[in-house]
Design an enzyme around this catalytic site. Structure first.
Site, PDB file in Angstrom:
ATOM      1  N   SER A 158       0.874  -1.172   0.000  1.00 38.44           N
ATOM      2  CA  SER A 158       0.000   0.000   0.000  1.00 38.44           C
ATOM      3  C   SER A 158       0.906   1.215   0.000  1.00 38.44           C
ATOM      4  CB  SER A 158      -0.850  -0.007   1.280  1.00 38.44           C
ATOM      5  OG  SER A 158      -1.403   1.270   1.529  1.00 38.44           O
ATOM      6  N   TYR A 171      -2.031  -1.337  10.166  1.00 44.30           N
ATOM      7  CA  TYR A 171      -2.023  -1.603   8.715  1.00 44.30           C
ATOM      8  C   TYR A 171      -0.685  -1.163   8.116  1.00 44.30           C
ATOM      9  CZ  TYR A 171      -3.902  -1.331   3.865  1.00 44.30           C
ATOM     10  OH  TYR A 171      -4.133  -1.483   2.517  1.00 44.30           O
TER      11      TYR A 171
HETATM   12  N1  LIG Z   1      -8.699  -0.498  -1.518  1.00 43.76           N
HETATM   13  C1  LIG Z   1      -7.661   0.264  -1.257  1.00 43.76           C
HETATM   14  O1  LIG Z   1      -7.748   1.491  -1.211  1.00 43.76           O
HETATM   15  C2  LIG Z   1      -6.304  -0.332  -1.039  1.00 43.76           C
HETATM   16  C3  LIG Z   1      -5.190   0.518  -1.063  1.00 43.76           C
HETATM   17  C4  LIG Z   1      -3.921  -0.021  -0.880  1.00 43.76           C
HETATM   18  C5  LIG Z   1      -3.775  -1.379  -0.689  1.00 43.76           C
HETATM   19  N2  LIG Z   1      -4.881  -2.183  -0.659  1.00 43.76           N
HETATM   20  C6  LIG Z   1      -4.668  -3.604  -0.469  1.00 43.76           C
HETATM   21  O2  LIG Z   1      -5.157  -4.295  -1.601  1.00 43.76           O
HETATM   22  C7  LIG Z   1      -5.502  -5.629  -1.251  1.00 43.76           C
HETATM   23  C8  LIG Z   1      -6.868  -5.986  -1.810  1.00 43.76           C
HETATM   24  O3  LIG Z   1      -7.853  -5.194  -1.176  1.00 43.76           O
HETATM   25  P1  LIG Z   1      -9.202  -4.693  -1.903  1.00 43.76           P
HETATM   26  O4  LIG Z   1      -9.089  -3.233  -2.041  1.00 43.76           O
HETATM   27  O5  LIG Z   1      -9.461  -5.519  -3.114  1.00 43.76           O
HETATM   28  O6  LIG Z   1     -10.280  -4.991  -0.757  1.00 43.76           O
HETATM   29  P2  LIG Z   1     -11.415  -6.136  -0.635  1.00 43.76           P
HETATM   30  O7  LIG Z   1     -11.849  -6.110   0.784  1.00 43.76           O
HETATM   31  O8  LIG Z   1     -12.444  -5.949  -1.678  1.00 43.76           O
HETATM   32  O9  LIG Z   1     -10.637  -7.479  -0.986  1.00 43.76           O
HETATM   33  C9  LIG Z   1      -9.839  -8.171  -0.067  1.00 43.76           C
HETATM   34  C10 LIG Z   1     -10.197  -9.642  -0.145  1.00 43.76           C
HETATM   35  O10 LIG Z   1      -9.317 -10.351   0.757  1.00 43.76           O
HETATM   36  C11 LIG Z   1     -10.078 -11.324   1.428  1.00 43.76           C
HETATM   37  N3  LIG Z   1      -9.469 -11.691   2.708  1.00 43.76           N
HETATM   38  C12 LIG Z   1      -9.395 -10.932   3.828  1.00 43.76           C
HETATM   39  N4  LIG Z   1      -8.827 -11.628   4.824  1.00 43.76           N
HETATM   40  C13 LIG Z   1      -8.514 -12.851   4.317  1.00 43.76           C
HETATM   41  C14 LIG Z   1      -7.910 -14.018   4.875  1.00 43.76           C
HETATM   42  N5  LIG Z   1      -7.550 -14.058   6.149  1.00 43.76           N
HETATM   43  N6  LIG Z   1      -7.737 -15.074   4.078  1.00 43.76           N
HETATM   44  C15 LIG Z   1      -8.123 -15.056   2.771  1.00 43.76           C
HETATM   45  N7  LIG Z   1      -8.737 -13.994   2.217  1.00 43.76           N
HETATM   46  C16 LIG Z   1      -8.926 -12.894   2.971  1.00 43.76           C
HETATM   47  C17 LIG Z   1     -11.452 -10.666   1.625  1.00 43.76           C
HETATM   48  O11 LIG Z   1     -12.465 -11.600   1.895  1.00 43.76           O
HETATM   49  C18 LIG Z   1     -11.631  -9.910   0.311  1.00 43.76           C
HETATM   50  O12 LIG Z   1     -12.325 -10.670  -0.651  1.00 43.76           O
HETATM   51  C19 LIG Z   1      -5.381  -5.693   0.268  1.00 43.76           C
HETATM   52  O13 LIG Z   1      -4.147  -6.281   0.629  1.00 43.76           O
HETATM   53  C20 LIG Z   1      -5.398  -4.234   0.674  1.00 43.76           C
HETATM   54  O14 LIG Z   1      -4.766  -4.015   1.913  1.00 43.76           O
HETATM   55  C21 LIG Z   1      -6.118  -1.690  -0.832  1.00 43.76           C
END
Ligand SMILES: NC(=O)c1ccc[n+]([C@@H]2O[C@H](COP(=O)([O-])OP(=O)(O)OC[C@H]3O[C@@H](n4cnc5c(N)ncnc54)[C@H](O)[C@@H]3O)[C@@H](O)[C@H]2O)c1
Length: 279
Positions: A158, A171
């Protein structure tokens, strides 16, 4: 014209929706078959903010990958559970025949001032966003080495893996942690032509930011935070004039790092961040 990942298999965590689903679809568009896992149930400390992925959402990922005429092996698995993850990964490789690409994308977000976070919030965050990434790499690396074809591992960090951000200290700690793991693994695995990199998104348009918890972070003190009230806060993170970017923007970076175009790129922290890091 053959796809950029023709004949390859990608293992993707958190693939039920959001960026994980987008990665599955984008890599499949370029010819990859997919091993997909997602927890498909909630985690208590996350529930006050937003729900995690579901089996129905995973079924939609399967449908969209199959519509591209690619194969997908999708199972529920919790990245915190090493044994369960290893079992599902091994079944996926047995079914699809190989593995070439690993995308450790599963993650959670919760919110609070760093000294007010509960032990449970801290523990769940480190368990999923740091240990879960370690587990994802750990279950796959022996198969990558044994196949002797090299490979690509991408960890989703991130912008919070490169700088401090208020209200998400746990985080930020986990997302910095996987950078250290990436740098170490890149050194250890170079001899096998296995490359390891991190991607660093700014806000991405998924439920992880589109929820009242994030809105309140960007509209502090407001009793009824909304997306509209949070909009200026979202945009203030970025240099380019956008509040957030799309999941496919991250997928394209993962694709680049995982394809032959990125064949000499390893140990890199790649921001996909509308200029958030330099701000
Ligand atoms: N959305 C943002 O703004 C953003 C920004 C920077 C980084 N990220 C990172 O991107 C990645 C994806 O996030 P996203 O934005 O698609 O959110 P999201 O919540 O839509 O997707 C995350 C997925 O991970 C799954 N998950 C969570 N815990 C889990 C576990 N213990 N085992 C298996 N699966 C698990 C959830 O069920 C979900 O489907 C994450 O690592 C997040 O930290 C997101």
């Amino acid at each position: 014209m053959p796809g950029r990942l023709e004949g390859k298999v990608a293992f993707i965590t958190g693939a039920a929706r959001g960026q994980g689903r987008s990665h599955a679809i984008r890599l499949a568009q370029e010819g990859a078959d997919i091993i997909a896992v997602d927890i498909c149930q909630n985690i208590d400390t996350v529930t006050p903010f937003y729900p995690l992925g579901t089996e129905d959402e995973m079924a939609e990922t399967v449908k969209q990958v199959e519509a591209l005429d690619r194969r997908i092996f999708a199972r529920p698995a919790d990245v915190r559970d090493l044994e369960q993850l290893q079992t599902v990964f091994d079944e996926g490789v047995a079914e699809l025949g190989r593995v070439d690409i690993v995308v450790a994308n599963a993650g959670i977000a919760t919110y609070g001032l760093s000294w007010e976070l509960t032990s449970e919030q801290w523990k769940d965050m480190i368990d999923v966003n740091l240990t879960g990434v370690f587990h994802t790499a750990k279950v796959a690396i022996p198969a990558l080495i044994a196949a002797g074809r090299g490979g690509s591992i991408v960890f989703t960090s991130s912008i919070g893996g490169l700088k401090g951000i208020q209200h998400v200290g746990h985080y930020v700690a986990a997302k910095h942690g996987i950078v250290g793991l990436m740098r170490t693994m890149a050194n250890e695995l170079g001899q096998y032509s296995i490359r390891v990199n991190t991607v660093h998104p700014t806000n991405v348009d998924t439920i992880m930011i589109q929820n009242p918890g994030t809105y309140s972070m960007f509209a502090p003190g407001d009793p009824e935070p909304t997306q509209e009230k949070a909009m200026a806060g979202f945009a203030s993170l970025n240099t380019l004039p956008v509040p957030w970017i799309e999941p496919v923007d991250i997928s394209n970076a993962v694709l680049y790092l995982s394809s032959d175009e990125g064949r000499y790129i390893t140990g890199v922290t790649l921001p996909v961040d509308a200029g958030a890091y330099i701000k």
